[in-house]
Scaffold this motif. Structure first.
Motif, mmCIF file in Angstrom:
data_model
loop_
_atom_site.group_PDB
_atom_site.id
_atom_site.type_symbol
_atom_site.label_atom_id
_atom_site.label_comp_id
_atom_site.label_asym_id
_atom_site.label_seq_id
_atom_site.Cartn_x
_atom_site.Cartn_y
_atom_site.Cartn_z
ATOM 1 N N ARG A 83 0.838 -1.211 0.000
ATOM 2 C CA ARG A 83 0.000 0.000 0.000
ATOM 3 C C ARG A 83 0.872 1.261 0.000
ATOM 4 N N LEU A 84 1.952 1.244 0.776
ATOM 5 C CA LEU A 84 2.853 2.404 0.815
ATOM 6 C C LEU A 84 3.485 2.675 -0.550
ATOM 7 N N GLU A 85 3.720 1.616 -1.319
ATOM 8 C CA GLU A 85 4.297 1.769 -2.656
ATOM 9 C C GLU A 85 3.400 2.580 -3.583
ATOM 10 N N THR A 86 2.119 2.661 -3.288
ATOM 11 C CA THR A 86 1.190 3.391 -4.153
ATOM 12 C C THR A 86 1.240 4.900 -3.932
ATOM 13 N N TYR A 87 1.858 5.350 -2.858
ATOM 14 C CA TYR A 87 1.946 6.777 -2.571
ATOM 15 C C TYR A 87 3.210 7.349 -3.205
ATOM 16 N N PRO A 88 3.083 8.268 -4.161
ATOM 17 C CA PRO A 88 4.279 8.834 -4.795
ATOM 18 C C PRO A 88 5.143 9.658 -3.828
ATOM 19 N N ARG A 110 4.237 20.614 -0.133
ATOM 20 C CA ARG A 110 3.619 21.357 0.972
ATOM 21 C C ARG A 110 3.431 20.461 2.185
ATOM 22 N N ILE A 111 3.542 21.035 3.354
ATOM 23 C CA ILE A 111 3.344 20.281 4.595
ATOM 24 C C ILE A 111 1.913 19.748 4.674
ATOM 25 N N GLU A 112 0.959 20.477 4.095
ATOM 26 C CA GLU A 112 -0.431 20.029 4.102
ATOM 27 C C GLU A 112 -0.590 18.701 3.367
ATOM 28 N N ASP A 113 0.186 18.515 2.288
ATOM 29 C CA ASP A 113 0.132 17.250 1.548
ATOM 30 C C ASP A 113 0.610 16.103 2.432
ATOM 31 N N LEU A 114 1.646 16.371 3.204
ATOM 32 C CA LEU A 114 2.194 15.338 4.078
ATOM 33 C C LEU A 114 1.276 15.069 5.268
ATOM 34 N N ASP A 115 0.578 16.080 5.708
ATOM 35 C CA ASP A 115 -0.394 15.900 6.794
ATOM 36 C C ASP A 115 -1.465 14.903 6.365
ATOM 37 N N ILE A 116 -1.938 15.046 5.135
ATOM 38 C CA ILE A 116 -2.942 14.113 4.602
ATOM 39 C C ILE A 116 -2.332 12.714 4.477
ATOM 40 N N LEU A 117 -1.102 12.636 3.957
ATOM 41 C CA LEU A 117 -0.431 11.349 3.791
ATOM 42 C C LEU A 117 -0.280 10.622 5.127
ATOM 43 N N VAL A 118 0.168 11.339 6.146
ATOM 44 C CA VAL A 118 0.371 10.722 7.463
ATOM 45 C C VAL A 118 -0.951 10.204 8.022
ATOM 46 N N ASP A 119 -2.017 10.968 7.837
ATOM 47 C CA ASP A 119 -3.332 10.498 8.275
ATOM 48 C C ASP A 119 -3.734 9.224 7.527
ATOM 49 N N GLU A 120 -3.455 9.178 6.231
ATOM 50 C CA GLU A 120 -3.800 8.001 5.436
ATOM 51 C C GLU A 120 -2.965 6.784 5.847
ATOM 52 N N ILE A 121 -1.681 7.003 6.132
ATOM 53 C CA ILE A 121 -0.834 5.894 6.590
ATOM 54 C C ILE A 121 -1.367 5.337 7.904
ATOM 55 N N ALA A 122 -1.726 6.225 8.810
ATOM 56 C CA ALA A 122 -2.227 5.789 10.112
ATOM 57 C C ALA A 122 -3.535 5.010 9.986
ATOM 58 N N ALA A 123 -4.291 5.260 8.908
ATOM 59 C CA ALA A 123 -5.578 4.601 8.722
ATOM 60 C C ALA A 123 -5.468 3.255 7.990
ATOM 61 N N ILE A 124 -4.271 2.895 7.525
ATOM 62 C CA ILE A 124 -4.104 1.613 6.834
ATOM 63 C C ILE A 124 -4.352 0.488 7.844
ATOM 64 N N PRO A 125 -5.205 -0.462 7.506
ATOM 65 C CA PRO A 125 -5.437 -1.588 8.424
ATOM 66 C C PRO A 125 -4.120 -2.316 8.723
ATOM 67 N N GLY A 126 -3.884 -2.547 10.005
ATOM 68 C CA GLY A 126 -2.657 -3.200 10.427
ATOM 69 C C GLY A 126 -1.621 -2.238 10.976
ATOM 70 N N VAL A 127 -1.788 -0.933 10.717
ATOM 71 C CA VAL A 127 -0.898 0.063 11.316
ATOM 72 C C VAL A 127 -1.435 0.347 12.709
ATOM 73 N N VAL A 128 -0.635 0.053 13.713
ATOM 74 C CA VAL A 128 -1.061 0.196 15.101
ATOM 75 C C VAL A 128 -0.934 1.641 15.554
ATOM 76 N N ARG A 129 0.221 2.249 15.263
ATOM 77 C CA ARG A 129 0.430 3.659 15.631
ATOM 78 C C ARG A 129 1.584 4.213 14.824
ATOM 79 N N THR A 130 1.654 5.546 14.756
ATOM 80 C CA THR A 130 2.729 6.219 14.034
ATOM 81 C C THR A 130 3.297 7.347 14.882
ATOM 82 N N ASN A 131 4.495 7.753 14.525
ATOM 83 C CA ASN A 131 5.145 8.915 15.122
ATOM 84 C C ASN A 131 5.854 9.618 13.976
ATOM 85 N N THR A 132 5.549 10.901 13.776
ATOM 86 C CA THR A 132 6.065 11.636 12.617
ATOM 87 C C THR A 132 6.978 12.764 13.041
ATOM 88 N N ASN A 133 8.076 12.910 12.296
ATOM 89 C CA ASN A 133 9.020 14.003 12.511
ATOM 90 C C ASN A 133 9.268 14.717 11.189
#
Length: 143
Positions: A83-88, A110-133
């Motif tokens: 699934r991560l491979e699908t995100y450019p 833009r940081i806004e694009d990454l904000d959306i990406l991080v939210d989408e990664i966190a919503a992938i089934p099987g992702v328990v939690r994330t920490n972003t820097n």
């Protein structure tokens, strides 16, 4: 086994892979043939696996970069990586040990694009939690 001279040659090649063996030899204070033989030997042994081209930054300017550490359910790892491979925006994904299982490096204009990406990664089934820097700058960059 690499010695100090091999490591110095590699460092010079990492700075500029097109640098001539003559210039590298002069910088390191050794014979050109020594540098040529050392490079050939490291290529033959697979220490030097290849050379690459580094492209100029996107003409629109600097991209914002983040590192996302993700804890995942082990049985879902392959599906999550697919699934991560699908995100450019995702430039690299590394498996690690410790508290988190994956390090995901991503960039976007833009940081806004990454904000959306991080939210989408966190919503992938099987992702328990994330920490972003957010990455502020590069101190050493040999890639």
């Amino acid at each position: 086994m690499m010695d100090l001279l091999d490591r110095k040659i590699i460092a010079e090649l990492q700075r500029n892979a097109r640098e001539s063996t003559t210039k590298i030899a002069t910088k390191l204070g050794v014979a050109r043939t020594t540098v040529h033989e050392r490079i050939s030997r490291m290529e033959d042994r697979g220490v030097i696996a290849g050379y690459s081209v580094v492209l100029q930054e996107h003409p629109e300017g600097h991209k914002v970069q983040v590192v996302v550490m993700a804890e995942v359910q082990q049985k879902e790892t392959r599906r999550i990586i697919k699934r991560l491979e699908t995100y450019p925006e995702v430039r690299q994904c590394l498996s690690i040990n410790g508290e988190f299982d994956l390090i995901i490096c991503a960039e976007a204009p833009r940081i806004e694009d990454l904000d959306i990406l991080v939210d989408e990664i966190a919503a992938i089934p099987g992702v328990v939690r994330t920490n972003t820097n957010v990455i502020f700058g590069r101190r050493i960059d040999r890639i």
